[in-house]
Design an enzyme around this catalytic site. Structure first.
Site, PDB file in Angstrom:
ATOM      1  N   CYS A  45       0.831  -1.186   0.000  1.00 60.34           N
ATOM      2  CA  CYS A  45       0.000   0.000   0.000  1.00 60.34           C
ATOM      3  C   CYS A  45       0.877   1.252   0.000  1.00 60.34           C
ATOM      4  O   CYS A  45       1.987   1.248   0.518  1.00 60.34           O
ATOM      5  CB  CYS A  45      -0.904  -0.001   1.230  1.00 60.34           C
ATOM      6  SG  CYS A  45      -2.056   1.396   1.312  1.00 60.34           S
ATOM      7  N   ARG A  49       2.956   4.998   6.437  1.00 57.15           N
ATOM      8  CA  ARG A  49       3.318   4.319   7.698  1.00 57.15           C
ATOM      9  C   ARG A  49       3.825   2.900   7.482  1.00 57.15           C
ATOM     10  O   ARG A  49       4.135   2.193   8.451  1.00 57.15           O
ATOM     11  CB  ARG A  49       2.104   4.293   8.634  1.00 57.15           C
ATOM     12  CG  ARG A  49       1.578   5.657   9.033  1.00 57.15           C
ATOM     13  CD  ARG A  49       0.217   5.556   9.672  1.00 57.15           C
ATOM     14  NE  ARG A  49      -0.795   5.073   8.728  1.00 57.15           N
ATOM     15  CZ  ARG A  49      -2.061   4.829   9.062  1.00 57.15           C
ATOM     16  NH1 ARG A  49      -2.464   5.029  10.309  1.00 57.15           N
ATOM     17  NH2 ARG A  49      -2.926   4.409   8.155  1.00 57.15           N
ATOM     18  N   HIS A 101      -2.179  -3.825   5.067  1.00 55.60           N
ATOM     19  CA  HIS A 101      -1.993  -3.450   6.474  1.00 55.60           C
ATOM     20  C   HIS A 101      -3.350  -3.189   7.103  1.00 55.60           C
ATOM     21  O   HIS A 101      -4.293  -2.739   6.439  1.00 55.60           O
ATOM     22  CB  HIS A 101      -1.089  -2.217   6.605  1.00 55.60           C
ATOM     23  CG  HIS A 101      -1.678  -0.961   6.029  1.00 55.60           C
ATOM     24  ND1 HIS A 101      -2.415  -0.068   6.779  1.00 55.60           N
ATOM     25  CD2 HIS A 101      -1.634  -0.448   4.782  1.00 55.60           C
ATOM     26  CE1 HIS A 101      -2.794   0.935   6.014  1.00 55.60           C
ATOM     27  NE2 HIS A 101      -2.337   0.729   4.793  1.00 55.60           N
ATOM     28  N   CYS A 104      -6.459   0.065   7.011  1.00 55.39           N
ATOM     29  CA  CYS A 104      -6.139   0.697   5.730  1.00 55.39           C
ATOM     30  C   CYS A 104      -7.241   1.679   5.337  1.00 55.39           C
ATOM     31  O   CYS A 104      -8.426   1.327   5.312  1.00 55.39           O
ATOM     32  CB  CYS A 104      -5.982  -0.380   4.652  1.00 55.39           C
ATOM     33  SG  CYS A 104      -5.674   0.265   2.992  1.00 55.39           S
TER      34      CYS A 104
END
Length: 213
Positions: A45, A49, A101, A104
């Site tokens: 993604c 982060r 993750h 998201c």
């Protein structure tokens, strides 16, 4: 609250970073300049982060990376397909890791019925997964748990999408060793979860998608 760094600050940080690398290893950049031999393609993604190299402890040159919103692998995305082809046919990577993750934003937006503009066309790929698993997801009352479960289901589907590409099937027909993995990263604890959906041969793909010759 700290002031946000300016572009000029980033140039200074870059100089400091480069100098710190040279202080530890004078040949660091010369090696990177002359060769790229990663054994992994990371499809992740775009979320800031989730720094691919950092969370798996790899240096530049060790991980070939493609990122987009919600780590989607649609067969109409020539950019993503070009990355996969280069990784498989030129770099000869042995592992392709689709990594989503939890929490998201793209997944959360796909669950919502709000208008998000142009990105809704991209997130239609996620809504297809939501529809296919609607009964399971509708039974989850907690909104965060629902988002996180769809994050997992999305990774599982994107692993299948990678495996269905003509690129991977050609590699497998030629007995090239390459495995597609599905992982989910936890923003809350920094740990990766393996979805245990590895694909490493044409036989693991539904017959409807198999290309045998």
């Amino acid at each position: 609250m700290c002031d946000k760094p300016t572009p000029e600050d980033l140039f200074e940080r870059n100089k400091e970073w480069a100098q710190s690398k040279l202080e530890l290893d004078q040949e660091y950049f010369s090696r990177l300049r002359d060769i790229q031999r990663p054994n992994y393609l990371w499809i992740g993604c775009s979320d800031s982060r989730v720094p691919a190299n950092e969370i798996v402890g790899m240096d530049p040159g060790e991980l070939f990376v493609h990122r987009n919103v919600a780590n989607i692998v649609p067969h109409s995305d020539m950019n993503c397909l070009a990355v996969i082809q280069y990784a498989v046919e030129i770099l000869k990577v042995e592992h392709i890791i689709v990594t989503g993750h939890y929490n998201c934003g793209g997944i959360r937006a796909a669950i919502s019925d709000s208008d998000h503009g142009q990105i809704d066309n991209w997130l239609a790929n996620i809504k297809d997964i939501l529809k296919a698993n609607y009964e399971e997801l509708s039974a989850i009352e907690d909104e965060q748990a629902k988002v996180d479960r769809l994050c997992e289901l999305n990774v599982i589907q994107q692993v299948r999408n990678v495996g269905k590409t003509s690129i991977l099937q050609k590699a497998w027909r030629n007995n090239q060793k390459v495995t597609v993995h599905g992982w989910v990263y936890g923003l809350h604890d920094g740990l990766i979860r393996d979805m245990n959906v590895d694909i490493s041969s044409i036989n693991q793909i539904h017959e409807a998608y198999q290309i045998r010759s």
